[in-house]
Motif scaffolding. Structure first.
Motif, PDB file in Angstrom:
ATOM      1  N   ARG A 181      63.948  15.658  56.652  1.00 23.72           N
ATOM      2  CA  ARG A 181      65.029  16.174  55.808  1.00 23.72           C
ATOM      3  C   ARG A 181      66.011  15.072  55.423  1.00 23.72           C
ATOM      4  NH1 ARG A 181      65.175  21.405  59.185  1.00 23.72           N
ATOM      5  NH2 ARG A 181      64.072  22.810  57.788  1.00 23.72           N
ATOM      6  N   PRO A 203      62.362  19.758  50.106  1.00 23.29           N
ATOM      7  CA  PRO A 203      62.898  20.634  51.158  1.00 23.29           C
ATOM      8  C   PRO A 203      62.064  21.905  51.407  1.00 23.29           C
ATOM      9  CG  PRO A 203      64.673  19.848  49.767  1.00 23.29           C
ATOM     10  CD  PRO A 203      63.388  19.398  49.129  1.00 23.29           C
ATOM     11  N   TYR A 204      61.537  22.512  50.354  1.00 24.80           N
ATOM     12  CA  TYR A 204      60.733  23.714  50.571  1.00 24.80           C
ATOM     13  C   TYR A 204      59.434  23.387  51.302  1.00 24.80           C
ATOM     14  CZ  TYR A 204      57.510  22.717  46.690  1.00 24.80           C
ATOM     15  OH  TYR A 204      56.559  22.158  45.877  1.00 24.80           O
ATOM     16  N   HIS A 252      60.261  23.049  54.977  1.00 22.09           N
ATOM     17  CA  HIS A 252      60.385  24.382  55.572  1.00 22.09           C
ATOM     18  C   HIS A 252      59.004  24.978  55.867  1.00 22.09           C
ATOM     19  CE1 HIS A 252      62.142  28.232  56.501  1.00 22.09           C
ATOM     20  NE2 HIS A 252      61.330  28.813  55.635  1.00 22.09           N
ATOM     21  N   ARG A 253      58.074  24.847  54.941  1.00 23.73           N
ATOM     22  CA  ARG A 253      56.711  25.360  55.163  1.00 23.73           C
ATOM     23  C   ARG A 253      56.022  24.617  56.294  1.00 23.73           C
ATOM     24  NH1 ARG A 253      53.772  26.162  49.560  1.00 23.73           N
ATOM     25  NH2 ARG A 253      52.537  27.652  50.729  1.00 23.73           N
ATOM     26  N   GLU A 281      57.511  23.231  58.836  1.00 28.73           N
ATOM     27  CA  GLU A 281      58.141  23.700  60.065  1.00 28.73           C
ATOM     28  C   GLU A 281      57.568  25.053  60.504  1.00 28.73           C
ATOM     29  OE1 GLU A 281      62.638  23.883  61.851  1.00 28.73           O
ATOM     30  OE2 GLU A 281      62.358  24.157  59.702  1.00 28.73           O
ATOM     31  N   GLU A 282      57.322  25.943  59.555  1.00 22.95           N
ATOM     32  CA  GLU A 282      56.724  27.242  59.876  1.00 22.95           C
ATOM     33  C   GLU A 282      55.313  27.080  60.437  1.00 22.95           C
ATOM     34  OE1 GLU A 282      56.936  29.329  56.193  1.00 22.95           O
ATOM     35  OE2 GLU A 282      58.940  30.127  56.613  1.00 22.95           O
TER      36      GLU A 282
END
Length: 83
Positions: free
Chosen positions: A43, A50-51, A54-55, A57-58
């Motif tokens: 980040r 950024p999206y 996030h994916r 990280e999921e």
């Protein structure tokens, strides 16, 4: 599902590292800290969108909480030499 090549490379590197850390005796809290640090670095450096971070990280959370990823892999036994 990850589709971006750079994000997939990060995922592969992280999952390989997580399994290695697990085999060296680190446990889930330590693995989560490692992932959190890596994600924070992504980040901060804006390496990927950024999206996508996030994916990633999921997907890593799913990987960590799936116990089958950290099962001991049986090592092959050496041949005795009788043919």
């Amino acid at each position: 599902m990850l589709q971006d090549a750079t994000t997939i490379r990060h995922y592969q590197k992280l999952t390989d590292s997580l399994v290695d850390l697990w085999n060296r005796g680190y446990r889930f809290d330590d693995l989560r800290l490692y992932v959190d640090g890596y994600i924070t670095a992504l980040r901060q450096t804006n390496t990927i969108e950024p999206y996508l971070v996030h994916r990633l990280e999921e997907e890593l959370a799913r990987f960590i909480y799936d116990p089958s990823n950290f099962e001991a892999v049986p090592q092959p036994q050496p041949e005795t030499g009788y043919y």
